[in-house]
Design an enzyme around this catalytic site. Structure first.
Site, PDB file in Angstrom:
ATOM      1  N   THR A 185      -6.389  -4.870   0.740  1.00  0.00           N
ATOM      2  CA  THR A 185      -5.009  -5.260   1.074  1.00  0.00           C
ATOM      3  C   THR A 185      -4.796  -4.949   2.558  1.00  0.00           C
ATOM      4  O   THR A 185      -5.120  -5.780   3.401  1.00  0.00           O
ATOM      5  CB  THR A 185      -3.974  -4.541   0.176  1.00  0.00           C
ATOM      6  OG1 THR A 185      -4.205  -3.134   0.225  1.00  0.00           O
ATOM      7  CG2 THR A 185      -4.075  -5.021  -1.252  1.00  0.00           C
TER       8      THR A 185
ATOM      9  N   LYS B 280     -11.217   0.008  -2.586  1.00  0.00           N
ATOM     10  CA  LYS B 280     -10.171  -0.321  -1.614  1.00  0.00           C
ATOM     11  C   LYS B 280      -9.154   0.800  -1.654  1.00  0.00           C
ATOM     12  O   LYS B 280      -8.949   1.451  -2.689  1.00  0.00           O
ATOM     13  CB  LYS B 280      -9.542  -1.680  -1.892  1.00  0.00           C
ATOM     14  CG  LYS B 280      -8.800  -1.848  -3.180  1.00  0.00           C
ATOM     15  CD  LYS B 280      -7.366  -1.450  -3.147  1.00  0.00           C
ATOM     16  CE  LYS B 280      -6.653  -2.123  -2.002  1.00  0.00           C
ATOM     17  NZ  LYS B 280      -5.278  -1.565  -1.910  1.00  0.00           N
TER      18      LYS B 280
ATOM     19  N   THR C   6      -8.121   6.319  -8.642  1.00  0.00           N
ATOM     20  CA  THR C   6      -7.852   6.017  -7.246  1.00  0.00           C
ATOM     21  C   THR C   6      -7.426   4.576  -7.185  1.00  0.00           C
ATOM     22  O   THR C   6      -7.300   3.926  -8.206  1.00  0.00           O
ATOM     23  CB  THR C   6      -9.074   6.236  -6.370  1.00  0.00           C
ATOM     24  OG1 THR C   6      -8.706   5.937  -5.034  1.00  0.00           O
ATOM     25  CG2 THR C   6     -10.201   5.298  -6.766  1.00  0.00           C
TER      26      THR C   6
ATOM     27  N   GLU D  98      -3.831   3.896   5.794  1.00  0.00           N
ATOM     28  CA  GLU D  98      -3.012   2.978   6.583  1.00  0.00           C
ATOM     29  C   GLU D  98      -2.653   3.563   7.952  1.00  0.00           C
ATOM     30  O   GLU D  98      -2.029   4.612   8.027  1.00  0.00           O
ATOM     31  CB  GLU D  98      -1.746   2.595   5.810  1.00  0.00           C
ATOM     32  CG  GLU D  98      -2.035   1.473   4.828  1.00  0.00           C
ATOM     33  CD  GLU D  98      -0.869   1.132   3.928  1.00  0.00           C
ATOM     34  OE1 GLU D  98      -0.892   0.030   3.379  1.00  0.00           O
ATOM     35  OE2 GLU D  98       0.041   1.953   3.784  1.00  0.00           O
TER      36      GLU D  98
ATOM     37  N   ASN E 212       4.115  -0.105   6.775  1.00  0.00           N
ATOM     38  CA  ASN E 212       4.908   0.081   5.569  1.00  0.00           C
ATOM     39  C   ASN E 212       6.394  -0.197   5.742  1.00  0.00           C
ATOM     40  O   ASN E 212       7.149  -0.160   4.771  1.00  0.00           O
ATOM     41  CB  ASN E 212       4.685   1.481   5.008  1.00  0.00           C
ATOM     42  CG  ASN E 212       3.303   1.569   4.413  1.00  0.00           C
ATOM     43  OD1 ASN E 212       2.990   0.825   3.500  1.00  0.00           O
ATOM     44  ND2 ASN E 212       2.465   2.428   4.970  1.00  0.00           N
TER      45      ASN E 212
ATOM     46  N   THR F 186       6.523  -8.678   3.076  1.00  0.00           N
ATOM     47  CA  THR F 186       6.670 -10.027   3.643  1.00  0.00           C
ATOM     48  C   THR F 186       5.577 -10.363   4.647  1.00  0.00           C
ATOM     49  O   THR F 186       4.694  -9.568   4.904  1.00  0.00           O
ATOM     50  CB  THR F 186       8.069 -10.151   4.284  1.00  0.00           C
ATOM     51  OG1 THR F 186       8.287  -8.995   5.094  1.00  0.00           O
ATOM     52  CG2 THR F 186       9.112 -10.222   3.215  1.00  0.00           C
TER      53      THR F 186
END
Lengths: 408, 408
Positions: free
Chosen positions: A154, A180, A191, A277, A403, A408
């Site tokens: 992602t 991932k 996880t 991230e 985040n 979108t």
């Protein structure tokens, strides 16, 4: 044991593929969105899943499927988590049925996973159209594993793929995995998504035992943001094609298997933490001298979970006071006045706290050490002999950016 | 009960001051660094402090001091936490002695607090020189409270100061407080620094009872970053000068006092959440229909503590799936399929999730609602009748920036 190429295709009899079926926008940087992993023969199978009270439909379905201890293929999509989504269970079942049909198997042979946005209806029609294409694209080459690893990403920026080869009972055995991660990473007995394949002959009971053991020192020791996902899943398939005597007890062969399997799980977990991230740093917290492994782990996870510690590492600031504070609110009892802390990396090591008090240290050296991509927070307590290593990442502008506008 | 000016100086017989004594760099935006709060007469006193295993020296000293249930003054410095610091307890005692000497009191009458960087030696010489100046500057006017509120700020951007007036037993009673918050805010039976004064006549036992009660629905219901500080302290002084009949049981007067006292604590707590480091939004999470207040609180705190939810609010993104996920990993058992979620603010209200499933909603309206400074996450469960309201803030670039380089 040696590392090899091939990921989930490294083990004999396994094939994988990844395709774009239309769930992601065409413009996504990782545009594959449907992965398939397939074994030519039935497998012993085990899985562990999120402890979140809110579980995605595919997780609930997989828990049922794996009660048999058997499976033969895994179908996974990215971009949509099929959690809290209209027709969630119906669509998870349709996904399993479509994969079974494309592979000539029964729906009960199929593990299904979804990852991505929570609360939106899964585009099951695109998946049903895509699965025959994914089946046609199955490949036993490393490229097959690569494509599958790509298709489950992602906000991940790098693929997570590892494989090892070792000898068990005179036979060459392979273990390989993909995963991932990225955000909503604070696994609790599972996880985000991780799939491991092996040609080792091992029964379902011992496979589950190995998975629980390896998980406890790998996936359960990482955190990106303290958010436990609704979709955490780690599934392992063992098809026995290596031809070793089936492992059915905790014998010497099991020990060999467990060591290699644990190594793969740690590699996947570490790579998830490193690619958290927005992360600029992989943070390894090594807690020594605890009174138990559990205590070391609780304290280590408290430190890697501390937003303030994470932000300090982002700023390459040797702010060890935040490490002490995070240890202190972990809930564990210990003597703060006997804690030593050092920061280390490829650039060296600097002691910053001894017996719970600040040391005068070389700020320039500390800065240099913390500028490295991989930094170690080295904690020594005087409670006992136990140790645990946990992994996390720093808190960066990019985490907030990613985040702030994820849907979108 | 009505709100009035004056903060900690609103109550009869209280004076306060704030000065610059040289702990902060001269160039700090809030350059005061030493606060003093003083009552002309001895007070019933109660305090609650951090549950962090690592406690700052002044916290340990105050816990001893407050065993008497009495105190008469509070001295507090900012910029240095005197936690894990060389000569920590010695310097905390020197600070109490210096304040006592400047005020003509005994050291056992003095509450001392420190807030700021952990692990560095307190500049006690500057404080010893500063306390007589601070004593000389004491004022009963609102400016005295303002200066004290200013002097305890670290990365706070606004002063937190509230006061109310009410009638108890025919007498006019005042309750006022100041606080500082910002980062490392996840109070556990205390909060960063908060001082409340009242001229209400109430004995130490009932004062402690009121403090515990109010704390449980105010300071213990906020979180900025999940990091529980080493220095959290909330202290209340009651000097009795209002002349009401002393409150010594849970009578009607106690109920009146508790209501007003709780209001002040909530105001201070909310203002801390709203001014969380880098915050652009105050997030109020209102959990209704829980099976107990404890359950509602645990779920609410899980939501306001979720980095992903916080980042979504920063991005004005109605990503309610993260709210469900955070509820799910709270550890509480509940039926996800009976959860409703709405976002609300001064701009309106939008239902986004009904019975655990996503609703089609007006994204434009949702954006507009979430663009307001104060946003409400409205959660309704079907477990029972209990409710709890918690407060937090969004996760922003500025939080990361402030904490990437806090020490220097």
């Amino acid at each position: 044991m040696k590392y090899i190429e091939g990921g989930v295709c490294a083990a004999a009899g396994f094939k994988a593929s990844g395709i774009f079926c239309g769930i992601k926008a065409n413009s996504s940087p990782n545009k594959f969105d449907l992965a398939l992993i397939y074994s030519e023969v039935p497998c012993a199978a085990a899985g562990i899943f999120t402890k979140n009270r809110v579980k995605a439909a595919p997780v609930l379905l997989d828990i049922e499927t794996l009660k048999s201890g058997k499976a033969q293929a895994i179908a996974a999509n990215s971009k949509n988590a099929n959690a809290c989504a209209p027709e969630g269970m119906e669509n998870a079942k349709r996904m399993a049925a479509a994969a079974a049909s494309a592979l000539g198997l029964k729906a009960s042979d199929i593990i299904v996973s979804s990852t991505g946005v929570i609360g939106q209806r899964l585009n099951i029609e695109a998946i049903e159209k895509g699965l025959p294409q994914a089946a046609a694209a199955l490949s036993a080459s490393p490229a097959g594993s690569d494509a599958a690893a790509n298709a489950i990403m992602t906000t991940d920026t790098v693929k997570k793929e590892f494989a090892v080869e070792l000898t068990i009972g005179g036979k060459t055995v392979h273990i390989g995995g993909i995963a991932k991660g990225s955000g909503m990473i604070h696994p609790n007995m599972g996880t985000m998504l991780s799939y491991i394949t092996t040609d080792c002959a091992i029964n379902a009971e011992m496979l589950k035992k190995a998975l629980l053991s390896a998980n406890s020192v790998s996936f359960n020791r990482i955190s990106v943001d303290g958010d436990t996902s609704t979709n955490d899943s780690c599934v392992v398939l063992a098809n026995g094609l290596a031809g070793n005597a089936e492992i059915s007890s905790e014998n010497a062969d099991y020990a060999l298997f467990l060591e290699a399997f644990t190594a793969i799980c740690k590699d996947l977990a570490r790579s998830m933490a490193a690619d958290g991230e927005g992360a600029k740093h992989l943070i390894t917290c090594d807690v020594k001298g605890a009174k138990s492994v559990e205590q070391a782990e609780i304290i280590g996870k408290s430190v890697i979970g501390s937003s303030l510690t994470k932000a300090a590492i982002f700023g390459c600031d040797a702010n060890w006071g935040r490490v002490l504070a995070a240890m202190g609110y972990s809930g564990e009892d210990f003597a703060p006045e006997k804690v030593n802390v050092a920061f280390a990396s490829a650039a060296g090591k600097v002691d910053v706290c001894k017996n719970g008090m600040g040391l005068d240290f070389d700020e320039e050296l500390a800065k240099k050490i913390l500028t490295e991509k991989e930094v170690i927070i080295d904690i020594t307590m005087a409670e006992g002999d136990a140790q645990a290593v946990c992994w996390g990442c720093d808190l960066t502008y990019d985490y907030v950016k990613i985040n702030g506008d994820y849907r979108t």
